[in-house]
Enzyme design. Structure first.
Site, PDB file in Angstrom:
ATOM      1  N   GLU A  29       1.130  -1.032  -0.102  1.00 43.86           N
ATOM      2  CA  GLU A  29       0.080   0.079  -0.158  1.00 43.86           C
ATOM      3  C   GLU A  29       0.614   1.076   0.275  1.00 43.86           C
ATOM      4  O   GLU A  29       1.837   1.331   1.017  1.00 43.86           O
ATOM      5  CB  GLU A  29      -1.017  -0.334   1.495  1.00 43.86           C
ATOM      6  CG  GLU A  29      -1.978   1.290   0.840  1.00 43.86           C
ATOM      7  CD  GLU A  29      -3.363   1.232   2.298  1.00 43.86           C
ATOM      8  OE1 GLU A  29      -4.177   1.563   1.731  1.00 43.86           O
ATOM      9  OE2 GLU A  29      -2.409   0.479   2.727  1.00 43.86           O
ATOM     10  N   GLU A  55       4.731   5.228   4.170  1.00 44.80           N
ATOM     11  CA  GLU A  55       4.447   6.496   3.765  1.00 44.80           C
ATOM     12  C   GLU A  55       5.329   7.520   4.548  1.00 44.80           C
ATOM     13  O   GLU A  55       5.763   6.880   5.166  1.00 44.80           O
ATOM     14  CB  GLU A  55       2.915   6.692   5.240  1.00 44.80           C
ATOM     15  CG  GLU A  55       2.533   7.683   5.622  1.00 44.80           C
ATOM     16  CD  GLU A  55       1.424   8.624   4.756  1.00 44.80           C
ATOM     17  OE1 GLU A  55       1.676   9.309   4.382  1.00 44.80           O
ATOM     18  OE2 GLU A  55       0.704   8.783   4.243  1.00 44.80           O
ATOM     19  N   ASP A 105      -2.196  11.694  -3.263  1.00 46.36           N
ATOM     20  CA  ASP A 105      -2.324  13.790  -3.468  1.00 46.36           C
ATOM     21  C   ASP A 105      -2.403  13.791  -5.237  1.00 46.36           C
ATOM     22  O   ASP A 105      -1.490  12.977  -6.032  1.00 46.36           O
ATOM     23  CB  ASP A 105      -0.882  14.768  -2.639  1.00 46.36           C
ATOM     24  CG  ASP A 105      -0.759  15.592  -3.723  1.00 46.36           C
ATOM     25  OD1 ASP A 105      -1.443  16.475  -4.121  1.00 46.36           O
ATOM     26  OD2 ASP A 105      -0.060  16.479  -2.917  1.00 46.36           O
ATOM     27  N   LYS A 109      -2.552  21.556 -10.229  1.00 44.98           N
ATOM     28  CA  LYS A 109      -1.787  22.450 -10.644  1.00 44.98           C
ATOM     29  C   LYS A 109      -0.986  21.571 -11.957  1.00 44.98           C
ATOM     30  O   LYS A 109      -0.021  20.589 -11.956  1.00 44.98           O
ATOM     31  CB  LYS A 109      -0.559  23.248 -10.107  1.00 44.98           C
ATOM     32  CG  LYS A 109      -1.431  23.983  -9.160  1.00 44.98           C
ATOM     33  CD  LYS A 109      -0.282  25.111  -8.071  1.00 44.98           C
ATOM     34  CE  LYS A 109      -0.915  25.834  -6.950  1.00 44.98           C
ATOM     35  NZ  LYS A 109      -0.376  26.758  -6.621  1.00 44.98           N
ATOM     36  N   ASP A 141     -11.239  10.551  -5.782  1.00 51.05           N
ATOM     37  CA  ASP A 141     -12.059  11.517  -5.114  1.00 51.05           C
ATOM     38  C   ASP A 141     -11.746  12.287  -6.563  1.00 51.05           C
ATOM     39  O   ASP A 141     -12.749  12.991  -6.830  1.00 51.05           O
ATOM     40  CB  ASP A 141     -12.071  12.333  -4.345  1.00 51.05           C
ATOM     41  CG  ASP A 141     -10.943  13.112  -3.675  1.00 51.05           C
ATOM     42  OD1 ASP A 141     -10.518  12.146  -3.384  1.00 51.05           O
ATOM     43  OD2 ASP A 141     -11.165  14.331  -3.361  1.00 51.05           O
TER      44      ASP A 141
END
Length: 327
Positions: A29, A55, A105, A109, A141
């Site tokens: 993950e 992470e 993330d 831009k 999303d």
């Protein structure tokens, strides 16, 4: 369990990482946040698969580790190793059953698009590390990033895209719950390799990371004779660049002991970034030892050796004389 960088081999093997459960499926993950996904997802299997999570946030790492411990998942390892380094340098070819990417993330831009994880080079690397039947499981999303990732997967030439409903566990993550409260839904794709992983891996060069656990090798060091008097309190930040690496000496800290210092160095080697400490310690015979500290479990690489060399060079500028080099 939290793994330090030096706990890994380059490349590593599932059998070494999971000696008690070597034959179970293996999932990676990327960006696990506070660790909510895996306990939910692991519960859908008869036996919890082996799990590696990466992470960059130290706070998230600690939260996720506590959550996994409460869940009783003993065959789960967490690390701050960058995702591409984990895939490229640690994971052997054709060894993963799934790569999970939940709500990454989106870097929205236009001039930040090259920061996105899910681009064609990632998909080619992922396809070489997945077993037949494995897939990249992507939930987001962000509609534009979702479309971008699907295009990049197609352009990679080694993935096909299957549109699915998100796994229930993905909808229990921190960001999924946040977006649900705002009435924002999630999209999910399953990217399935279409190329033979071994043949594909043969076309992808391995990164030049050669490292062993700290116990198995001498720490990079130098022995110098310092001038008397000697002072490093006027130390200034500086950078040294070499083939494939950049070293930035950030600061020097003086110990309460006379002439004992520690230098903080930032080392970049491609996707691998480390912050290491280099100690400057007087010895009983009047010489001074300049040596990489074990603190934080650094990976000893060319760049890390260059950091020790950069500190040594700084001392030479201040009048030190080298009597031995060990890097």
């Amino acid at each position: 369990m939290i793994y330090q960088l030096s706990d890994f081999h380059f490349p590593d093997t599932p059998a070494r990482l999971f000696p008690d459960t070597p034959d179970r499926p293996l999932y990676l993950e990327i960006g696990f946040g506070d660790g909510r996904f895996w306990p939910h997802h692991a519960a859908t299997f008869p036996q919890a698969p082996n799990y590696l999570g990466v992470e960059l946030s130290g706070a998230s790492l600690q939260k996720a580790n506590a959550r996994l411990n409460r869940s009783g998942l003993t065959n789960a390892h967490l690390s701050k190793l960058p995702a591409l380094v984990m895939l490229d340098a640690v994971i052997p070819e054709a060894s993963l059953d799934g790569i999970i990417v939940n709500f990454p993330d989106p870097w929205p831009k236009k001039d930040h698009l090259d920061q996105r994880l899910l681009r064609a080079p990632f998909f080619r690397l992922a396809a070489s590390r997945l077993r037949p039947g494995g897939a990249v499981l992507f939930t987001t999303d962000h509609e534009e990033y979702f479309e971008f990732a699907c295009r990049e997967a197609e352009q990679s030439g080694v993935m096909r895209t299957e549109l699915r409903d998100p796994p229930p566990a993905a909808l229990e993550t921190k960001y999924a719950l946040k977006w649900r409260e705002l009435g924002i839904g999630a999209q999910h794709a399953r990217f399935v390799p279409t190329a033979d992983p071994h043949a594909l891996a043969a076309t992808l060069p391995r990164p030049d990371i050669r490292a062993l656990p700290l116990e198995d090798q001498a720490l990079p060091h130098a022995i110098v004779t310092l001038p008397d008097p000697f002072d490093l309190t006027d130390f200034e930040k500086g950078a040294v660049r070499g083939p494939g690496h950049t070293v930035v000496l950030l600061d020097a800290y003086r110990s309460l002991r006379r002439h004992e210092y520690t230098v903080l160095a930032h080392v970049e080697e491609g996707e691998l970034t480390q912050e290491v400490l280099v100690g400057i310690t007087p010895r009983a015979d009047g010489s001074t030892l300049v040596r990489l500290a074990k603190f934080g479990g650094p990976i000893i690489t060319t760049g890390v050796k260059a950091a020790v060399a950069a500190v040594t060079a700084e001392l030479v500028k201040r009048g030190a004389v080298i009597t031995h080099l060990g890097y």
